[in-house]
Design a protein around this motif. Structure first.
Motif, PDB file in Angstrom:
ATOM      1  N   THR A  10      50.910  57.950  53.414  1.00 24.35           N
ATOM      2  CA  THR A  10      50.084  57.935  52.216  1.00 24.35           C
ATOM      3  C   THR A  10      48.969  58.953  52.376  1.00 24.35           C
ATOM      4  N   THR A  11      48.879  59.890  51.443  1.00 23.00           N
ATOM      5  CA  THR A  11      47.865  60.939  51.474  1.00 23.00           C
ATOM      6  C   THR A  11      47.095  60.943  50.161  1.00 23.00           C
ATOM      7  N   ALA A  12      45.778  61.025  50.262  1.00 22.33           N
ATOM      8  CA  ALA A  12      44.926  61.017  49.075  1.00 22.33           C
ATOM      9  C   ALA A  12      43.970  62.202  49.119  1.00 22.33           C
ATOM     10  N   PHE A  13      43.364  62.498  47.967  1.00 19.46           N
ATOM     11  CA  PHE A  13      42.376  63.565  47.860  1.00 19.46           C
ATOM     12  C   PHE A  13      41.099  63.003  47.244  1.00 19.46           C
ATOM     13  N   GLN A  14      39.973  63.390  47.810  1.00 20.37           N
ATOM     14  CA  GLN A  14      38.684  62.990  47.267  1.00 20.37           C
ATOM     15  C   GLN A  14      38.269  63.997  46.205  1.00 20.37           C
ATOM     16  N   THR A  15      38.037  63.533  45.008  1.00 22.59           N
ATOM     17  CA  THR A  15      37.637  64.400  43.901  1.00 22.59           C
ATOM     18  C   THR A  15      36.291  63.945  43.354  1.00 22.59           C
ATOM     19  N   GLY A  16      35.767  64.705  42.395  1.00 22.88           N
ATOM     20  CA  GLY A  16      34.496  64.344  41.795  1.00 22.88           C
ATOM     21  C   GLY A  16      34.539  63.040  41.042  1.00 22.88           C
ATOM     22  N   SER A  17      35.736  62.642  40.616  1.00 19.98           N
ATOM     23  CA  SER A  17      35.873  61.379  39.873  1.00 19.98           C
ATOM     24  C   SER A  17      36.450  60.257  40.729  1.00 19.98           C
ATOM     25  N   GLY A  18      36.468  60.458  42.047  1.00 19.18           N
ATOM     26  CA  GLY A  18      36.949  59.416  42.945  1.00 19.18           C
ATOM     27  C   GLY A  18      38.171  59.835  43.733  1.00 19.18           C
ATOM     28  N   GLN A  19      38.714  58.902  44.485  1.00 21.86           N
ATOM     29  CA  GLN A  19      39.879  59.171  45.329  1.00 21.86           C
ATOM     30  C   GLN A  19      41.169  59.057  44.531  1.00 21.86           C
ATOM     31  N   ILE A  20      42.034  60.058  44.697  1.00 18.75           N
ATOM     32  CA  ILE A  20      43.323  60.079  44.003  1.00 18.75           C
ATOM     33  C   ILE A  20      44.437  60.107  45.046  1.00 18.75           C
ATOM     34  N   THR A  21      45.369  59.179  44.945  1.00 14.92           N
ATOM     35  CA  THR A  21      46.492  59.110  45.882  1.00 14.92           C
ATOM     36  C   THR A  21      47.601  60.044  45.417  1.00 14.92           C
ATOM     37  N   ALA A  22      47.945  61.009  46.256  1.00 18.77           N
ATOM     38  CA  ALA A  22      48.971  61.993  45.903  1.00 18.77           C
ATOM     39  C   ALA A  22      50.367  61.503  46.264  1.00 18.77           C
ATOM     40  N   ILE A  23      50.540  60.986  47.481  1.00 20.39           N
ATOM     41  CA  ILE A  23      51.814  60.404  47.892  1.00 20.39           C
ATOM     42  C   ILE A  23      51.543  59.030  48.491  1.00 20.39           C
ATOM     43  N   GLU A  24      52.520  58.137  48.357  1.00 20.29           N
ATOM     44  CA  GLU A  24      52.288  56.743  48.728  1.00 20.29           C
ATOM     45  C   GLU A  24      53.517  56.152  49.399  1.00 20.29           C
ATOM     46  N   ASN A  25      53.337  55.679  50.632  1.00 18.81           N
ATOM     47  CA  ASN A  25      54.397  54.975  51.380  1.00 18.81           C
ATOM     48  C   ASN A  25      55.702  55.757  51.410  1.00 18.81           C
ATOM     49  N   VAL A  26      55.608  57.040  51.746  1.00 16.73           N
ATOM     50  CA  VAL A  26      56.792  57.885  51.825  1.00 16.73           C
ATOM     51  C   VAL A  26      57.490  57.652  53.161  1.00 16.73           C
ATOM     52  N   ASN A  27      58.804  57.384  53.103  1.00 17.10           N
ATOM     53  CA  ASN A  27      59.635  57.213  54.291  1.00 17.10           C
ATOM     54  C   ASN A  27      60.813  58.166  54.214  1.00 17.10           C
ATOM     55  N   LEU A  28      60.914  59.058  55.195  1.00 16.53           N
ATOM     56  CA  LEU A  28      62.011  60.025  55.236  1.00 16.53           C
ATOM     57  C   LEU A  28      62.442  60.229  56.678  1.00 16.53           C
ATOM     58  N   ASP A  29      63.742  60.509  56.872  1.00 19.19           N
ATOM     59  CA  ASP A  29      64.289  60.855  58.186  1.00 19.19           C
ATOM     60  C   ASP A  29      65.064  62.157  58.063  1.00 19.19           C
ATOM     61  N   LEU A  30      64.958  62.984  59.081  1.00 19.93           N
ATOM     62  CA  LEU A  30      65.718  64.230  59.143  1.00 19.93           C
ATOM     63  C   LEU A  30      66.432  64.276  60.481  1.00 19.93           C
ATOM     64  N   ALA A  31      67.764  64.300  60.439  1.00 17.63           N
ATOM     65  CA  ALA A  31      68.561  64.312  61.667  1.00 17.63           C
ATOM     66  C   ALA A  31      68.764  65.738  62.165  1.00 17.63           C
ATOM     67  N   GLU A  32      69.080  65.870  63.430  1.00 17.08           N
ATOM     68  CA  GLU A  32      69.330  67.190  64.008  1.00 17.08           C
ATOM     69  C   GLU A  32      70.503  67.854  63.291  1.00 17.08           C
ATOM     70  N   GLY A  33      70.315  69.114  62.885  1.00 14.25           N
ATOM     71  CA  GLY A  33      71.358  69.871  62.224  1.00 14.25           C
ATOM     72  C   GLY A  33      71.609  69.501  60.778  1.00 14.25           C
ATOM     73  N   GLU A  34      70.814  68.575  60.221  1.00  9.14           N
ATOM     74  CA  GLU A  34      71.016  68.096  58.857  1.00  9.14           C
ATOM     75  C   GLU A  34      70.189  68.922  57.872  1.00  9.14           C
ATOM     76  N   ILE A  35      70.683  69.021  56.634  1.00  7.95           N
ATOM     77  CA  ILE A  35      69.894  69.579  55.537  1.00  7.95           C
ATOM     78  C   ILE A  35      69.555  68.438  54.583  1.00  7.95           C
ATOM     79  N   LEU A  36      68.260  68.140  54.491  1.00  6.83           N
ATOM     80  CA  LEU A  36      67.767  67.097  53.597  1.00  6.83           C
ATOM     81  C   LEU A  36      67.133  67.754  52.387  1.00  6.83           C
ATOM     82  N   GLY A  37      67.598  67.395  51.201  1.00  4.21           N
ATOM     83  CA  GLY A  37      66.994  67.897  49.976  1.00  4.21           C
ATOM     84  C   GLY A  37      65.973  66.908  49.456  1.00  4.21           C
ATOM     85  N   VAL A  38      64.783  67.396  49.123  1.00  6.62           N
ATOM     86  CA  VAL A  38      63.752  66.566  48.492  1.00  6.62           C
ATOM     87  C   VAL A  38      63.530  67.128  47.101  1.00  6.62           C
TER      88      VAL A  38
END
Length: 325
Positions: A10-38
């Motif tokens: 979870t990543t947020a940014f502090q702005t003049g109007s308060g804290q804004i959450t950009a991403i939330e509870n992101v879970n991803l895995d990348l295996a060796e030699g794999e191509i993961l598309g997001v």
């Protein structure tokens, strides 16, 4: 075996109007030699996820509220700046969206490639130059030794993108993050860049995360795909399974936006509305205001990402209906 594990990020940014959450509870895995598309629309959190992994977000205003990013037995979010500098390059490298703004216009491209090599490897100047030429040749730049002296403005858009890939590959990373690697390129050059990435994956054995808004790019390159919407992963599956039977209406909408020679459609179906602003995300499912299959319960509870069969996860309270169909 996963080479990169992202858990509850979870990543947020502090702005003049308060804290804004950009991403939330992101879970991803990348295996060796794999191509993961997001994949997802602009503003869905794809690039913020990548920049958080790379440790490239300015803090402040960015704040990592929770989660871990494990690579090579280490949590990247807990490392010092100097340690992260050593991991960027030989460990994880990134190709940024805009090569013309990412490349320094006042230095020759060869110097920019050699700078990366010098920062991570103890080689003679002759060997550094030879490695840089090798990288340019590997990404398909003709007359590589001569083009080392060229400046970014002397190259075409496709060539600049190839130079960005050469810089990223200069220290032979184990993981490559490619953020919109084909944006603003014509379709012929797009195909060449995608073929290049797949060839380099096969040759070097590295894992690749491709960030894009284009489902056609996903179909062409990825082994597995994660769909993001409004800062969250809403569906994840192997590419063939995702295209054959999506379980989230947003994924279905993205697929219906892709032209197909097999389907006799007079016009493509657009997803109505736009992404909600991060500070005004609706209660319940964030896609509910745009969803054609919404029911009352969708507006009440934010659905978790749940498993439906092997290697298929979706965050929709109606996913079990479509999984059983």
């Amino acid at each position: 075996m996963s080479i990169l594990e992202i858990r509850d990020l979870t990543t947020a940014f502090q702005t003049g109007s308060g804290q804004i959450t950009a991403i939330e509870n992101v879970n991803l895995d990348l295996a060796e030699g794999e191509i993961l598309g997001v994949v997802g629309e602009s503003g869905s959190g794809k690039s913020v996820t990548a920049l958080t992994v790379m440790g490239l977000l300015p803090r402040p205003p960015a704040r990592i509220l929770s989660g871990t990013v494990r690579f090579g037995g280490e949590d990247l979010l807990r490392l010092s700046d100097s340690r992260m500098q050593r991991i960027r390059g030989p460990g994880i490298a990134m190709v940024f969206q805009e090569p013309m703004t990412s490349l320094n216009p006042v230095f020759p491209i060869g110097e920019q490639i050699m700078e990366t090599i010098r920062a991570h490897e103890n080689l003679s100047q002759k060997d550094v130059f030879a490695r840089a030429v090798e990288m340019l040749e590997k990404v398909g730049i003709p007359s590589a030794s001569t083009r080392m002296a060229d400046y970014p403005h002397q190259l075409s858009g496709g060539q600049r993108q190839r130079v960005m890939i050469a810089i990223a590959l200069a220290c032979r990373p184990r993981v490559l993050i490619a953020d919109e690697p084909t944006t603003a390129l014509d379709v012929t050059i797009q195909a060449q860049i995608l073929d290049l990435l797949m060839d380099l994956r096969d040759e070097l054995g590295m894992a690749i995360m491709i960030i894009t808004h284009n489902m056609g790019v996903i179909a062409e390159t990825a082994d597995r795909v994660a769909v993001m919407y409004a800062g969250r992963v809403v569906e994840e599956a192997p590419v063939a399974r995702m295209f054959d039977g999506p379980l989230h209406p947003y994924t279905t909408g993205l697929l219906e936006c892709v032209p197909s020679l097999a389907d006799d459609r007079e016009r493509l179906v657009a997803i109505p509305g736009t992404l909600p602003e991060p500070s005004r995300r609706p209660p319940g499912c964030r896609f509910a205001p745009r969803c054609s299959k919404v029911i009352a319960a969708c507006r009440e509870t934010l659905p978790p990402l749940e498993s439906y069969g092997t290697d298929h996860r979706a965050a929709c309270i109606r996913a079990s209906e479509w999984a059983a169909a």
